[in-house]
Design an enzyme around this catalytic site. Structure first.
Site, PDB file in Angstrom:
ATOM      1  N   LYS A   1       0.881  -1.167   0.000  1.00 32.90           N
ATOM      2  CA  LYS A   1       0.000   0.000   0.000  1.00 32.90           C
ATOM      3  C   LYS A   1       0.918   1.216   0.000  1.00 32.90           C
ATOM      4  O   LYS A   1       1.647   1.458   0.952  1.00 32.90           O
ATOM      5  CB  LYS A   1      -0.905   0.016   1.224  1.00 32.90           C
ATOM      6  CG  LYS A   1      -1.846   1.216   1.176  1.00 32.90           C
ATOM      7  CD  LYS A   1      -2.701   1.358   2.399  1.00 32.90           C
ATOM      8  CE  LYS A   1      -3.458   2.673   2.318  1.00 32.90           C
ATOM      9  NZ  LYS A   1      -3.933   3.099   3.639  1.00 32.90           N
TER      10      LYS A   1
ATOM     11  N   GLY B   1     -11.078   8.243   6.137  1.00 34.83           N
ATOM     12  CA  GLY B   1     -12.201   9.124   6.440  1.00 34.83           C
ATOM     13  C   GLY B   1     -13.504   8.428   6.770  1.00 34.83           C
ATOM     14  O   GLY B   1     -14.434   9.047   7.297  1.00 34.83           O
TER      15      GLY B   1
ATOM     16  N   THR C   1      -9.362   3.646  11.846  1.00 36.24           N
ATOM     17  CA  THR C   1      -9.627   4.493  13.012  1.00 36.24           C
ATOM     18  C   THR C   1     -11.015   4.268  13.603  1.00 36.24           C
ATOM     19  O   THR C   1     -11.173   4.122  14.825  1.00 36.24           O
ATOM     20  CB  THR C   1      -9.444   5.976  12.625  1.00 36.24           C
ATOM     21  OG1 THR C   1      -8.097   6.153  12.187  1.00 36.24           O
ATOM     22  CG2 THR C   1      -9.715   6.895  13.797  1.00 36.24           C
TER      23      THR C   1
END
Lengths: 369, 254
Positions: free
Chosen positions: B95, B183, B205
């Site tokens: 990544k 996000g 997150t």
């Protein structure tokens, strides 16, 4: 790099046809109300079942076209350079076995035709030839482009398919757009219509837009000749081809045409008749499923049809066209490729457009680009 | 089933390994998520230790590791980090994250393109993290990227799909899988991304910092499945009704 052939070969003509004819009212309503339309939606909109939704399609097509293109129509005119052709094609007046006198314009003759076309007000010209590689070849095109380029902002070409390196050679000479119609995506019937000559190689033609994309041409025009095969299935394959090209050669612009088979010298009657109503349906389906693509309508269509269709999704049209080499001044009586239907002058067309609240755009490109 | 490069995935929820209160809890949450692709920051892995704590907790046959280059600031450093990861973790998947900006960790488009071109040549399956920029996506596709990972909003912000209009264009145009990364703050954001037609989402997150990461991981799993199912079933849209008269097509009847 990938190639359209893979996508094409993974679709079966008969299965595609069946799935188009099986579309229902629910499929069409879903396609009309969708925000992001797919190729399945396109199938629904070109299906026989969509006929009763024509007015709704027309309203939507008009809205979408106006959002993207406003109230303008691009004007172009063909310049036939040659009617020599080594191919035998069942539907074309230039067919090799059609025993007529052949003509290829010299540089002086090209200039005379250019002057006549400029007087009509044009700044965008479409160069057309048959497919005679021994006389009308890459060197001929280079010389022709050198003569023509100083007089036009935008030059399109509709000639025999070329190799990638040949396209790369022609672009610096001012070539902006290449139109290459598959005629039909029905592989077997393609062979029946292209009996002799290089054009009989189905895949070489099918690969042409890929070669153009790799060469970095500014715009590619696609289409089929309506009348050779089931137009709905052929149009689906056109949409599939366009979809693939847009994703692969994403910096290129695209246009579509939908020529209906016209009478010509030595002619073949269309196998499939497409009504005016069906052509309107097809134009609207293309527009509803693709907001960006340019849709072009030639003088093959009648005055009345063209007057009405400009509001429905079309973005470019020709006027005052001659489809024979030297047709404007040099040799008006030479063999034409097909008979035109709308005989009005460019001036008359511009006035008609104005009366409908449209502007005729003569120049939309500059060689500085 | 989702295919990226040489691998296929049942689960369309990719996860990360940062911000958990313990490696044990991380493992439990990742198992609850059903995720088969888990990104791990090379800078956090102790490649010299016999048994690295993070890697120890990721040893499950269905979990593929996706090392990320987090911490690098340019293409050169990224290529080096990818090569290190390939040696250490025995995978050619990477990544690609290049964020020279330490505040918002926004990806550098120019260095990302350069590094992708280089890494593809070196035989890596590259999954670049990038802004939701449709033109950059096409450039990366031409460079041979294995997938695209555009951000929904700044990384770790939990703000959801702020870039939705551009994500829609990217999804429409892409020829390689699109994974919405960064996000995504709630299961409903993930479901929305899947309804748009994203091939997968990556969530870290929102799971790691919730009160109950295991339960949240499961909620994301279900949301991603629901969103995908809805996409495949084709969402119904409000119908626009035409006017009753036929002003545009009446000429056909004349």
């Amino acid at each position: 790099m990938s190639n359209f052939r893979e996508a094409f070969d993974s679709h079966d003509w008969e299965q595609v046809k069946e799935s188009i004819y099986a579309k229902t009212a629910a499929d069409i309503e879903s396609a009309l109300s969708s925000q992001k339309r797919t190729l399945e939606d396109f199938k629904a909109l070109i299906s026989p079942a969509a006929a009763t939704y024509l007015e709704q399609m027309a309203q939507l097509s008009q809205q979408i076209t106006r959002k993207r293109f406003g109230h303008t129509i691009q004007m172009y005119v063909p310049l036939y350079l040659s009617n020599e052709c080594q191919n035998i094609c069942t539907y074309c007046g230039f067919s090799y076995d059609n025993k007529m006198r052949r003509k290829t314009l010299t540089e002086e003759e090209i200039l005379k035709e250019v002057e006549a076309i400029k007087k009509l007000g044009y700044d965008h010209v479409l160069l057309v030839t048959g497919e005679a590689n021994n006389t009308v070849h890459i060197d001929y095109f280079k010389r022709a482009l050198e003569v023509i380029r100083p007089h036009f902002s935008h030059i399109s070409m509709e000639v025999q398919p070329l190799d990638q390196d040949e396209y790369e050679e022609l672009i610096p000479y001012g070539l902006n757009t290449v139109l290459v119609y598959q005629e039909t995506y029905h592989k077997d019937d393609y062979r029946k219509h292209h009996l002799k000559g290089k054009k009989s190689n189905f895949y070489y033609r099918l690969d042409t837009p890929d070669r153009l994309g790799k060469a970095g041409i500014h715009k590619i025009g696609l289409g089929v000749l309506i009348g050779l095969e089931d137009w709905r299935t052929d149009s689906f394959f056109t949409a599939l081809h366009l979809n693939y090209l847009e994703k692969t050669y994403w910096q290129t612009r695209y246009s579509l045409s939908f020529p209906r088979l016209r009478p010509f010298c030595g002619g073949l009657a269309p196998k499939v008749e497409m009504t005016d109503r069906e052509l309107v349906q097809l134009i609207c389906a293309y527009r509803i499923c693709n907001e960006e693509v340019e849709l072009s309508l030639s003088t093959r269509e009648s005055e009345k049809f063209r007057n009405n269709v400009i509001r429905l999704g079309v973005t470019s049209m020709s006027a005052g066209s001659k489809t024979n080499p030297g047709g404007y001044v040099v040799e008006p009586a030479s063999l034409e490729q097909f008979e035109i239907s709308d005989e009005r002058s460019p001036e008359e067309i511009a006035a008609m457009l104005k009366s409908q609240g449209y502007e005729a755009v003569w120049k939309d490109w500059d060689r500085a680009f | 089933m989702l295919q990226i490069a040489d691998k296929t995935f049942q689960s369309r929820l990719f996860t990360g390994t940062g911000k958990f209160s313990s490696s044990g809890l991380m493992e439990e949450a990742l198992l609850a998520s059903g995720s088969e692709l888990v990104t791990v920051a090379l800078k956090r892995v102790d490649i010299h230790a016999e048994e690295d704590d993070i890697l120890y907790h990721l040893k499950h046959p269905h979990i593929n590791l996706l090392p990320n280059t987090s911490g690098v600031r340019n293409a050169k450093e990224a290529v080096f980090a990818a090569q290190l990861a390939r040696e250490a973790l025995e995978t050619n998947w990477v990544k690609l994250e290049i964020h020279p900006d330490p505040k918002y960790l926004l990806p550098d488009p120019i260095e990302t393109l350069k590094a992708t071109q280089e890494l593809v040549k070196l035989g890596f399956a590259v999954l670049p993290y990038l802004h939701a920029d449709p033109v950059l996506c096409k450039r990366l596709e031409e460079a041979g990227t294995a997938a695209l990972m555009p951000l929904g909003s700044p990384i770790g912000s939990n703000k959801g799909l702020k870039t939705i209009d551009f994500l829609e264009i990217i999804i429409e145009q892409s020829k390689v899988p699109v994974v919405i990364d960064a996000g995504i703050g709630s299961p409903s954001d993930a479901a929305k991304a899947m309804e748009l037609g994203a091939d997968a989402v990556l969530v870290n997150t929102a799971i790691a910092v919730s009160e109950n990461p295991v339960q949240m991981a499961k909620a994301f799993k279900l949301a991603v499945e629901a969103g995908r199912m809805a996409y495949e079933a084709k969402l119904a849209k409000p119908v626009q009704h035409a006017a009753a008269s036929s002003p545009l097509t009446s000429f056909l009847d004349e």
